[in-house]
Write an enzyme that holds these catalytic residues in place. Structure first.
Site, short mmCIF file in Angstrom:
data_model
loop_
_atom_site.label_atom_id
_atom_site.label_comp_id
_atom_site.label_asym_id
_atom_site.label_seq_id
_atom_site.Cartn_x
_atom_site.Cartn_y
_atom_site.Cartn_z
CE LYS A 114 -4.08 -2.19 0.89
NZ LYS A 114 -3.68 -3.61 0.79
C1 LIG Z 1 -4.29 -4.67 0.29
C2 LIG Z 1 -3.50 -5.90 0.18
C3 LIG Z 1 -3.80 -6.87 -0.78
C4 LIG Z 1 -4.99 -6.75 -1.72
O1 LIG Z 1 -4.82 -5.73 -2.66
P1 LIG Z 1 -6.10 -5.15 -3.46
O2 LIG Z 1 -5.56 -4.01 -4.23
O3 LIG Z 1 -7.07 -4.73 -2.42
O4 LIG Z 1 -6.60 -6.25 -4.30
C5 LIG Z 1 -2.98 -7.97 -0.87
N1 LIG Z 1 -1.94 -8.13 -0.02
C6 LIG Z 1 -1.62 -7.23 0.92
C7 LIG Z 1 -0.48 -7.48 1.82
C8 LIG Z 1 -2.38 -6.08 1.05
O5 LIG Z 1 -2.07 -5.18 1.99
#
Ligand SMILES: *Cc1c(COP(=O)(O)O)cnc(C)c1O
Length: 503
Positions: A114
């Site tokens: 993120k």
């Molecule tokens: C948010 C997240 C995901 C999922 O990503 P999306 O964009 O919501 O599909 C997968 N793995 C981790 C570690 C995340 O923080």
């Protein structure tokens, strides 16, 4: 200029700065670009000799063309540098076998992918406010399944002209994730636990965002909501960059020749990450398949296989909590693209999802979907087994989310026989989900009675990997946010905090 329109209609386009400032459209739809610029193969090849920051400016300006090159460079340089990221490569590629590489997206301050978007979004937003003559203070509301919240807090803390309020499901995040959030410093930040799951939390935030009466009250006080969730285009667009960057790196290390197709496997929750891959493909990146990997909450696997989206099932808490999602918001954008921008049909499906809990898209759309996507899922035993196997065979420690992707990749190869070079999008450091990772690697006895903070040390010692800076000494920091609310009280706590200065 590239203009943006809502997936639920209202055709007049707005510039990207306006779309980023608003976050979500007032009719509940998501902003998407009216057109997608294609990049030729020569420009893609040229990326190989650029830094991550240079690659980012080049890709971003295809979408944010109301920003000047200098403005984009400013944003990019504030986000993707070695003060924020633990490696100068920002998003390095790690080959682990002949056909397979990992794209490590977790070297930012919070140790999950993120950061790739949330380190840059606040800078986009501040610039967007200047460009649109906005004088209100922006209030960022976030619903988080764990990783977004902390990454948003890190990105927005003490950014002038912004405030941020984060809601997380009280029992739906890991101990480390929770501590990362409740110890967050900054004069403009607030964090609340919610008694409910992620979908409750996300629905609560969506309701607050579209509450006309509240929006009017806010305006009187010179406040305006925006979103840092992946429904904000400014959150999605930086994610397109690393698909190109990974490709450029594969060319650079001679794993592929320029023009060769590759697959990406993406551990998926809200469908933001993989959707960015889809936009990269539409821009001309040579992609064979985007492989959507889910955990036990396998709504998307069923949808991509059958065209029937059905959330009417039990929500399962898994070892990959950031993917524990039954309503994947960004799928709406994909449906809008695949229907050739048919806001009527998209609105209809979204209303049905809201009212009946399911909808069906029909065979033609499904055929279109299968040109780009394949889907599979991994149950929790398989996920933990995968962590163990990959450590034994490749001497590489996967986190639980990335392990879901690796397991689904194995299933993909068995099912299709496709040996196209493949990139696994690795979304978190194994230290962030150390309880499950230690259990997978060392067995139940080792983790029994241990806190996640003790397990950080154990994982570090046994694998000879250093604990990332963002996770070290977390348990010694002061808890600054200890409020928990009911899911139907979310609006109340927002107004009490914003209007009365409570909490
Ligand atoms: C948010 C997240 C995901 C999922 O990503 P999306 O964009 O919501 O599909 C997968 N793995 C981790 C570690 C995340 O923080």
């Amino acid at each position: 200029m590239v203009l943006y329109e809502s997936t639920r209609g209202g055709k007049e386009g707005i510039p990207s700065a306006e779309a980023i400032k608003r976050g979500i459209s007032s009719n509940g739809g998501l902003y998407v670009p009216q057109q997608i610029k294609e990049i030729n193969q020569k420009d893609i090849s040229n990326l190989a000799n650029m830094s991550y920051a240079q690659r980012a400016v080049f890709i971003l300006k295809q979408f944010l063309d109301d920003f000047t090159d200098d403005e984009l460079a400013d944003c990019v340089n504030s986000a993707y540098n070695t003060r924020k990221f633990a490696t100068a490569d920002i998003a390095p590629i790690k080959p682990i076998s002949e056909n397979l590489c990992l794209l490590e997206l977790w070297h930012g301050p919070t140790c999950a992918f993120k950061d790739m978007a949330l380190q840059i979004l606040p800078h986009f937003l501040v610039k967007a406010m200047e460009k649109t003559g906005e004088e209100c203070e922006i209030v960022i509301l976030v619903a988080t399944s764990g990783d977004t919240g902390k990454a948003a807090l890190e990105g927005f803390a003490d950014v002038k002209g912004t405030r941020i309020i984060v809601f997380y499901p009280e029992n739906g995040v890991s101990e480390v994730q929770k501590y990362q959030m409740i110890t967050q410093t900054g004069s403009n930040v607030k964090v609340f636990g919610v008694n409910g799951n992620f979908d409750d939390t996300q629905s609560g935030v969506k309701r607050i965002f579209t509450d006309e009466k509240l929006i009017k009250e806010m305006a009187k006080r010179n406040l305006k909501f925006s979103s840092a969730n992946s429904i904000n285009w400014g959150r999605l667009v930086p994610q397109i960059v690393y698909y190109f960057s990974a490709y450029a790196d594969l060319v650079k290390i001679d794993r592929i020749k320029a023009g060769d197709k590759i697959n990406f496997v993406v551990p998926t929750g809200n469908f933001g990450n993989i959707l960015a891959g889809y936009y990269a493909m539409r821009m001309g990146l040579p992609v064979n398949k985007l492989i959507c990997a889910s955990n036990d909450n396998n709504v998307l696997t069923d949808f991509i296989r059958t065209g029937h989206y059905d959330r009417r099932r039990k929500f399962i808490r898994t070892v990959s909590p950031s993917m524990d999602i039954l309503i994947s918001s960004n799928l709406e954008r994909l449906l809008y693209e695949l229907t050739g921008h048919d806001d009527q049909r998209v609105s209809d499906w979204m209303n049905r999802l809201n009212e009946d809990g399911h909808y069906e898209v029909g065979q033609n759309l499904l055929k279109e979907l299968h040109k780009s996507f394949w889907a599979g899922w991994s149950n929790q035993d398989e996920t933990l087994k995968t962590i163990e196997c990959v450590y034994k065979e490749n001497n590489y420690v996967l986190d639980t989310h990335t392990a879901v992707a690796v397991d689904v990749y194995d299933k993909y190869v068995i099912t299709t026989g496709d040996l196209t070079p493949t990139v696994i999008v690795s979304t978190a450091s194994p230290f962030k989900f150390n309880g499950s990772v230690c259990k997978a690697l060392f067995g139940e006895q080792v983790i029994e009675g241990k806190t996640e903070f003790e397990l950080l040390e154990i994982l570090s010692k046994r694998t000879s990997m250093p604990i990332p800076a963002g996770l070290k000494d977390l348990d010694n920091k002061s808890v600054l946010h200890s409020n928990v609310c009911e899911k139907y009280d979310m609006k109340t706590v927002v107004t009490e905090y914003l209007f009365k200065g409570e909490y």
